[in-house]
Design a protein around this motif. Structure first.
Motif: not given
Length: 186
Positions: A77, A102-103, A124-125, A128, A148-149, A151, A170, A173
């Motif tokens: 992450d 993530a991120c 996730n992200c 992003c 992921g959400n 993404a 997600g 995304s």
């Protein structure tokens, strides 16, 4: 005995401009190079033994491009989050990467990314707010299962082809204003 571990916060907020990571380093700790606003160049040895890039390891640095070593299985992450000058991320043909955390590339200047074959999860992200990101490609034999959400939220992707092993996409995304074409593999 050669260097094996660069511990957490080891070079945090320093003025270093470039670094070559020795081949026997297997761990770069969390936030080891975070906030290194002058760090433009990070080079890994061809024979690098590193197998993961820790949380926030290079976040908020000035890295312009990075070539991820073959044996890295996880980018944790925030590893490269807010690296505003990071335009190019490359992986070797034989990349063992399986998780993009993530991120991990949140708010970078990446323009295109080729996701390695063994990646099963994009967190996730992960990409992003990468407003320059136009092209995302997956290997024909992609093992990707989960996106992921958020993404690819707010990227400039115009078309995407979702690999056939993907079981979950997600929330938000692909909330991408320029996205026109989506293909699902059978």
């Amino acid at each position: 005995p050669s260097l094996r571990i660069i511990s957490e916060y080891a070079f945090h907020s320093t003025s270093i401009e470039s670094i070559t990571i020795p081949s026997h380093v297997s761990i770069i700790g969390p936030q080891a190079f975070e906030n290194c606003h002058h760090l433009k160049s990070v080079t890994f040895s061809e024979l690098s033994e590193i197998d993961q890039i820790s949380e926030g390891a290079f976040s908020e640095s000035a890295i312009e491009s990075i070539s991820i070593p073959t044996h890295v299985t996880e980018i944790k992450d925030h590893a490269f989050s807010k690296c505003m000058n990071l335009k190019s991320v490359t992986f070797s043909e034989s990349s063992e990467l399986s998780i993009i955390g993530a991120c991990s590339f949140f708010m970078t200047a990446i323009e295109s990314i080729s996701i390695p074959m063994y990646v099963t999860e994009i967190g996730n992200c992960a990409f992003c707010n990468c407003s320059n990101l136009k092209t995302v490609t997956f290997s024909v034999d992609s093992e990707l299962v989960s996106i992921g959400n958020l993404a690819f939220y707010s990227s400039s992707i115009e078309s995407i082809s979702i690999p056939n092993h993907v079981k979950q996409i997600g929330e938000n995304s692909f909330h991408c204003p320029k996205l026109k074409t989506i293909e699902f593999s059978e």
